[in-house]
Design a protein around this motif. Structure first.
Motif, mmCIF file in Angstrom:
data_model
loop_
_atom_site.group_PDB
_atom_site.id
_atom_site.type_symbol
_atom_site.label_atom_id
_atom_site.label_comp_id
_atom_site.label_asym_id
_atom_site.label_seq_id
_atom_site.Cartn_x
_atom_site.Cartn_y
_atom_site.Cartn_z
ATOM 1 N N ILE A 116 0.840 -1.195 0.000
ATOM 2 C CA ILE A 116 0.000 0.000 0.000
ATOM 3 C C ILE A 116 0.880 1.253 0.000
ATOM 4 O O ILE A 116 1.864 1.341 0.726
ATOM 5 N N GLY A 117 0.528 2.231 -0.844
ATOM 6 C CA GLY A 117 1.213 3.517 -0.838
ATOM 7 C C GLY A 117 2.600 3.499 -1.450
ATOM 8 O O GLY A 117 3.463 4.261 -1.024
ATOM 9 N N ARG A 118 2.835 2.653 -2.461
ATOM 10 C CA ARG A 118 4.154 2.571 -3.095
ATOM 11 C C ARG A 118 4.018 2.726 -4.617
ATOM 12 O O ARG A 118 4.140 1.751 -5.359
ATOM 13 N N PRO A 119 3.744 3.941 -5.122
ATOM 14 C CA PRO A 119 3.550 4.122 -6.567
ATOM 15 C C PRO A 119 4.782 3.760 -7.390
ATOM 16 O O PRO A 119 4.659 3.207 -8.490
ATOM 17 N N LEU A 120 6.006 4.066 -6.900
ATOM 18 C CA LEU A 120 7.217 3.732 -7.643
ATOM 19 C C LEU A 120 7.386 2.216 -7.723
ATOM 20 O O LEU A 120 7.753 1.669 -8.779
ATOM 21 N N THR A 121 7.091 1.538 -6.621
ATOM 22 C CA THR A 121 7.183 0.085 -6.623
ATOM 23 C C THR A 121 6.219 -0.512 -7.644
ATOM 24 O O THR A 121 6.530 -1.507 -8.312
ATOM 25 N N LYS A 122 5.047 0.109 -7.785
ATOM 26 C CA LYS A 122 4.077 -0.368 -8.773
ATOM 27 C C LYS A 122 4.641 -0.252 -10.184
ATOM 28 O O LYS A 122 4.484 -1.172 -11.007
ATOM 29 N N LEU A 123 5.322 0.841 -10.476
ATOM 30 C CA LEU A 123 5.940 1.017 -11.792
ATOM 31 C C LEU A 123 7.028 -0.018 -12.027
ATOM 32 O O LEU A 123 7.140 -0.577 -13.128
ATOM 33 N N VAL A 124 7.838 -0.274 -10.987
ATOM 34 C CA VAL A 124 8.898 -1.275 -11.102
ATOM 35 C C VAL A 124 8.300 -2.655 -11.359
ATOM 36 O O VAL A 124 8.785 -3.423 -12.197
ATOM 37 N N MET A 125 7.226 -2.970 -10.624
ATOM 38 C CA MET A 125 6.566 -4.257 -10.813
ATOM 39 C C MET A 125 6.031 -4.388 -12.231
ATOM 40 O O MET A 125 6.180 -5.440 -12.869
ATOM 41 N N LYS A 126 5.393 -3.344 -12.766
ATOM 42 C CA LYS A 126 4.841 -3.404 -14.112
ATOM 43 C C LYS A 126 5.948 -3.601 -15.150
ATOM 44 O O LYS A 126 5.779 -4.355 -16.124
ATOM 45 N N ALA A 127 7.076 -2.941 -14.938
ATOM 46 C CA ALA A 127 8.207 -3.141 -15.850
ATOM 47 C C ALA A 127 8.712 -4.585 -15.766
ATOM 48 O O ALA A 127 9.035 -5.204 -16.784
ATOM 49 N N GLY A 128 8.765 -5.112 -14.539
ATOM 50 C CA GLY A 128 9.175 -6.500 -14.364
ATOM 51 C C GLY A 128 8.220 -7.455 -15.055
ATOM 52 O O GLY A 128 8.643 -8.427 -15.704
ATOM 53 N N ALA A 129 6.925 -7.202 -14.929
ATOM 54 C CA ALA A 129 5.936 -8.052 -15.585
ATOM 55 C C ALA A 129 6.141 -8.056 -17.095
ATOM 56 O O ALA A 129 6.073 -9.117 -17.744
ATOM 57 N N ALA A 130 6.426 -6.875 -17.670
ATOM 58 C CA ALA A 130 6.616 -6.778 -19.114
ATOM 59 C C ALA A 130 7.861 -7.539 -19.575
ATOM 60 O O ALA A 130 7.901 -8.047 -20.707
ATOM 61 N N MET A 131 8.868 -7.642 -18.716
ATOM 62 C CA MET A 131 10.125 -8.299 -19.090
ATOM 63 C C MET A 131 10.205 -9.748 -18.638
ATOM 64 O O MET A 131 11.173 -10.441 -18.941
ATOM 65 N N SER A 132 9.192 -10.200 -17.911
ATOM 66 C CA SER A 132 9.287 -11.516 -17.277
ATOM 67 C C SER A 132 9.315 -12.678 -18.265
ATOM 68 O O SER A 132 9.774 -13.767 -17.934
ATOM 69 N N GLY A 133 8.841 -12.449 -19.477
ATOM 70 C CA GLY A 133 8.820 -13.534 -20.449
ATOM 71 C C GLY A 133 10.178 -13.864 -21.021
ATOM 72 O O GLY A 133 10.398 -14.998 -21.479
ATOM 73 N N TRP A 134 11.110 -12.903 -21.007
ATOM 74 C CA TRP A 134 12.407 -13.147 -21.655
ATOM 75 C C TRP A 134 13.616 -12.865 -20.766
ATOM 76 O O TRP A 134 14.720 -13.352 -21.050
ATOM 77 N N GLY A 154 0.360 -9.735 -14.908
ATOM 78 C CA GLY A 154 1.004 -9.760 -16.224
ATOM 79 C C GLY A 154 2.307 -10.528 -16.301
ATOM 80 O O GLY A 154 2.949 -10.569 -17.355
ATOM 81 N N TYR A 155 2.729 -11.162 -15.207
ATOM 82 C CA TYR A 155 3.958 -11.951 -15.238
ATOM 83 C C TYR A 155 3.741 -13.235 -16.042
ATOM 84 O O TYR A 155 2.632 -13.781 -16.096
ATOM 85 N N ASN A 156 4.813 -13.719 -16.649
ATOM 86 C CA ASN A 156 4.759 -14.923 -17.468
ATOM 87 C C ASN A 156 4.476 -16.148 -16.599
ATOM 88 O O ASN A 156 5.270 -16.499 -15.729
ATOM 89 N N ALA A 157 3.350 -16.812 -16.859
ATOM 90 C CA ALA A 157 2.927 -17.933 -16.017
ATOM 91 C C ALA A 157 3.875 -19.118 -16.094
ATOM 92 O O ALA A 157 4.000 -19.890 -15.138
ATOM 93 N N ASN A 158 4.566 -19.267 -17.229
ATOM 94 C CA ASN A 158 5.413 -20.442 -17.424
ATOM 95 C C ASN A 158 6.736 -20.370 -16.668
ATOM 96 O O ASN A 158 7.450 -21.379 -16.585
ATOM 97 N N LYS A 159 7.075 -19.211 -16.131
ATOM 98 C CA LYS A 159 8.363 -19.045 -15.462
ATOM 99 C C LYS A 159 8.310 -19.366 -13.971
ATOM 100 O O LYS A 159 9.353 -19.487 -13.328
#
Length: 375
Positions: A116-134, A154-159
């Motif tokens: 709760i209350g961590r907007p920067l962490t949310k951005l980091v998580m979203k970037a991680g989700a986008a890169m999680s497939g490769w 949005g994280y890659n389920a297969n990983k």
């Protein structure tokens, strides 16, 4: 190489420490990097002979500077495998590892929901989700709920692979030390002690616990100890909340302590009132010393506690008060029996040795997959 966002006192950091120190013979094969400062866990590891490097990430240029420093270090050290711990380390450590040519990379997810209350962490998580497939070869989630939620993010389920936190028997506490601690804290004979351990944060639900404590029957003789960072008299919001509920003389704020095993042995029962958890170390450690527990049904707490304690919905002070009342009204023998069941469950089903073996098996599998791909 293990890369952690920080090495302060927290569930992920403590698990990292336990994992490393469970095999002290391997210390010369390891490097531990903290993106922030050394923290108390980093100091403890360094004092035991582990190589700990702190990047002291801070300021507006923290991310690019840390990425440059980390990439440079990785090129110098040339680790065989990098394992990262928590969102910021996953992202920065993952990019740096690939830039440096590291062949084997494992990420770590140690929460079920975004704090709760961590907007920067949310951005980091979203970037991680986008890169999680490769980017990573595998992603370790410490709880099944964490795996499911992050697939939803949005994280890659297969990983994913789920490896829970692991627990070992804590060192036995001499009776004289326990009594000395009780005297230091002013705990009276016959008083039933409710303990809660965790940093003061909305995720941890100290406010929910305080509302529940205000609903306990007046005839019960209890005291509550709140332990963890920012649970201290200097926390104005917390002390005002206690005053509003007339609990200032019933709830003791102990702040951050380095004698948690001793304090756990002073409790009669443990309460985890969290809004959000994954696989909480505090709850497992309380169980490992034989404490009956009341916990909210968040993360994998239900899986951890099983039938050895009471699980109630989060954000319900009335139900939490009812569960605490039930536990306080049990006889000492009934609480001891529940506590013994809890100890047997956590050390039997979630032992540190088994968890360490699961990590070793993961490392071997990742290495073999890469070798097969190269042939």
């Amino acid at each position: 190489m293990h890369i952690s966002t920080g090495l302060d006192i927290g569930g992920a950091e403590i698990m990292l420490e336990r994992l490393l120190t469970s095999h002290p013979e391997r210390k010369d094969e390891l490097v531990i990097i903290s993106l922030q400062d050394e923290g108390p866990i980093g100091i403890r590891l360094r004092n035991q002979g582990y190589q700990v490097i702190a990047l002291n990430m801070a300021g507006k240029l923290a991310f690019p500077v840390a990425l440059w420093q980390l990439t440079k270090l990785l090129k110098q050290i040339k680790p065989d495998l990098v394992q990262t711990w928590m969102y910021h380390a996953d992202l920065l450590g993952g990019i740096a590892a690939r830039l440096a040519g590291v062949r084997h990379l494992i990420w770590g997810i140690h929460c079920s929901n975004l704090p709760i209350g961590r907007p920067l962490t949310k951005l980091v998580m979203k970037a991680g989700a986008a890169m999680s497939g490769w980017l990573p070869d595998a992603i370790v989630a410490v709880a099944e709920v964490a795996r499911q939620n992050h697939i939803g993010y949005g994280y890659n389920a297969n990983k994913f692979i789920v490896i829970p936190n692991g627990f070992a028997p804590l060192s036995s506490i001499p009776a004289a030390q326990k009594e000395a601690t009780r005297r230091e804290l002013g705990l009276k004979d016959g008083q039933l002690i409710i303990g809660a351990v965790g940093r003061n944060h909305p995720d941890k639900g100290q406010d929910v616990l305080i509302e529940a404590l205000a609903l306990l029957p007046a005839e019960l003789n209890w005291r509550c100890l709140l332990v963890g960072r920012d649970n201290e008299p200097g926390n104005v919001a917390l002390t005002k909340l206690l005053e509003r509920h007339n609990l200032s003389d019933k709830v003791q704020l102990l702040g951050l302590r380095d004698d948690i095993p001793v304090l756990l042995n002073c409790f009669d029962l443990f309460c985890l009132p969290s809004r959000s958890e994954a696989f909480p170390m505090a709850l497992g450690e309380a169980m490992s010393v034989g404490l009956p527990c009341v916990a909210t049904d968040v993360g994998d707490c239900r899986e951890l506690v099983g039938d050895t304690g009471l699980i109630i919905p989060p954000l319900s002070p009335s139900l939490l008060a009812k569960a605490l009342t039930t536990m306080l009204c049990f006889s000492a023998d009934e609480r001891n029996q529940l506590g013994q069941k809890a100890r047997e469950r956590v050390l039997g089903s979630f032992s540190l040795n088994v968890v360490s073996q699961q990590y070793d098996q993961l490392y071997s599998r990742i290495a073999k997959q890469k070798e097969s791909a190269d042939v």
